[in-house]
Every structure is written in structure tokens, then in C-alpha cells.
Motif scaffolding. Structure first.
Motif: not given
Length: 303
Positions: A85, A88-89, A91-93, A95-96, A123, A157-158
Motif C-alpha cells: 500500500e 502504491r501511494v 507510485v501514484d504520487d 504519476g507521469d 511533487n 510498478h508500471k
């Protein structure tokens, strides 16, 4: 039953998160029912239940024998779920956004080669963020093995290698080699991933060279090493040195040679009435705290 299960799972997850945040071990040497200390996980869960009646009604003897949720396997699964988890946070932070990669390898206590991976990015608030992403086991430290491990981690993790804009490693040949190093392998796929020699390693190399070339500095670190080895091997000598350090600080505070106050960080003013005086406070969490005072009369000369 479902309500009780949710209460039990939530309480156990709270305990897991606390231990992970504090970096504490889960297991104990003796986790039997008669043990006086069952380890951090079970003891903290019991402490939690004694202060929360709702939790107490759903764990241990009040829970089904095949649904305790306290086995070592369950503990590991919950810890892995928390790690997943958190990752994931992170990696989402990202983003691109563009990001930089910093890695280093070292052997762990079980003599396994591990590669630590840290990502650095900006960020959405414009702040530079560094996040530890993973610790990856690698069969060896060759550049190709490290590159394959990075590719697998990014795929998992893409994360796209095309978004990479910086690399930071030490100066080892397998890392910064011009033709076959990890830096070169990544640059072949992404020419925008600029390499920067890790500043911490650069500083270490500079300090080593300066210490070797300067006789006073070299002697100083040799004396420090001898003091640490001689003092750390004896509790009696360590206590005596700590007491001497304490008495010396009290004496200097009384003479206003050093100034201390609430909220200040080691603000020290040294008196120069006795020629050149160099006071150096060295603080070690373990095993020694000591104070070294070198007095030079006249102008110190470097070799």
C-alpha cells in the motif's frame, strides 16, 4: 461473526502498523501461552485488548481457534500488505512526472546481496521528494544484473524508463563505467537520464584524501579510533569517560566558555585566551560519548 472479524482484523492491523512505523520486531523468543513475554506483536495486542473492551471480546480466547489472525504467516502477510500500500501511494504520487534514480548495493546480515532503490521527484506542490521504493535481491553486482533488476522493478510498478531524468550512484566501475556500467546501459535506452556522481560518496572520498594528506587530521582520527576501541570494550572506562565529559561541560558552562539554552543546537563558543584551542564534541549513540580537546599553542602548521 463478520462484525467481530472486522474488529479483530482492524485491531491487529493497527498493531502491525505501529510496529512497522517504529521499526520494531514482531516475534518473541517464547510465544507460548505461559510465556511472560510473547514478543512485541502479541504483547501489544494483549495490551490493546485490555484497554478496549470491544477488541477484548473478539481476540484470543474469544476468537475462533482457526481464525485468530495472530500466526507468523498472517503477520508477514499484513506487513507485506502495508508495504504494498505504501509503495502504491509513492507510485501514484509520482504519476507521469519525471524522476531520478538513486541506487546502492550492500550485503545484509544473511550475506545476501541487496540493491536499495530510491526515487527522487518534484511533487505537485513543487517540493523535492525522495522516497525509498524497494530493496531488491540481486545475484551479483554486475551492471547487467542491476539493470535487469531495475527493469523488473519498473515493470512491476508500471514506471517508465523514458521518464527517468537522472541517475545517482557511487564511483564503482560497475555503476559509472563508460561502456558497460549501469549508467551506460540506461543511457543507451534513455539519453536524457543524466548521471551524477553521488555527492555523499564524493564527500567521503574528499575527506579520506584530506585526512591522508594532512598529518594533524590523520593523527586526530587515529586517536579517535583508539579511544573508541579502548573505551567501548570496557563499561567501566566508558562510564568514567562519560563522567569526565559531564564534569568538563559543567565546568565550561560555569565559566561561560560554552553557551546552551532551550531550543538551541550545540551552540558552543570556545575561548582563545590560551592560544589556539580546538574543542571537538563527538557524540556516538553507541557505545561511547566522549569529548576531545586539542590545544595548540601558536599557529598550527600542516605537514
Amino acid at each position: 461473526m463478520e462484525v467481530a472479524y472486522r474488529i479483530r482484523l482492524t485491531a491487529i492491523l493497527d498493531v502491525t502498523r505501529f510496529l512497522l512505523k517504529q521499526g520494531l520486531p514482531f516475534r518473541g523468543n517464547d510465544e507460548s501461552s505461559n510465556s511472560l513475554n510473547k514478543g512485541n506483536f502479541l504483547e501489544l495486542l494483549e495490551w490493546y485488548s485490555l484497554r478496549n473492551e470491544e477488541v477484548w471480546k473478539t481476540i484470543n480466547q474469544n476468537a475462533p481457534g482457526n481464525n485468530q489472525l495472530t500466526s507468523p504467516k498472517i503477520q508477514k502477510e499484513l506487513a507485506n500488505a502495508c508495504a504494498t500500500e505504501i509503495t502504491r501511494v509513492i507510485v501514484d504520487d509520482i504519476g507521469d512526472k519525471f524522476f531520478s534514480l538513486m541506487i546502492d548495493e550492500a550485503r545484509d546480515a544473511s550475506i545476501n546481496q541487496q540493491m536499495g532503490v530510491v526515487l527522487r521527484y518534484v511533487n505537485k506542490n513543487g517540493h523535492v521528494i525522495e522516497r525509498f521504493l524497494a530493496l531488491v535481491h540481486v545475484p551479483d553486482t554486475s551492471a547487467i544484473s542491476l539493470k535487469n533488476a531495475i527493469d523488473c522493478l519498473f515493470a512491476k510498478h508500471k514506471l517508465s524508463l523514458s521518464r527517468l531524468r537522472g541517475q545517482g550512484y557511487d564511483g564503482a566501475s560497475n555503476m559509472r563505467g563508460e561502456f558497460n556500467g549501469l549508467k551506460a546501459l540506461i543511457l543507451k535506452e534513455n539519453p536524457y537520464a543524466r548521471y551524477v556522481h553521488c555527492f555523499a560518496h564524493q564527500l567521503q572520498l574528499v575527506v579520506v584524501v584530506v585526512a591522508k594528506e594532512n598529518r594533524i587530521v590523520s593523527d586526530f582520527f587515529q586517536y579517535v579510533n583508539m579511544i573508541v576501541n579502548a573505551t567501548g570494550a570496557s563499561c567501566k572506562r566508558r562510564d568514567q569517560l562519560r563522567q569526565h565529559h559531564h564534569d568538563r561541560l559543567v565546568e565550561q558552562l560555569e565559566k561561560v566558555e560554552i553557551v546552551s539554552g532551550k531550543g538551541k543546537k550545540s551552540r558552543i563558543q570556545f575561548s582563545t585566551t590560551r592560544g589556539y584551542s580546538l574543542g571537538i564534541a563527538l557524540h556516538y549513540n553507541s557505545p561511547v560519548n566522549f569529548y576531545v580537546d586539542l590545544n595548540f599553542r601558536g599557529t598550527p602548521k600542516c605537514a
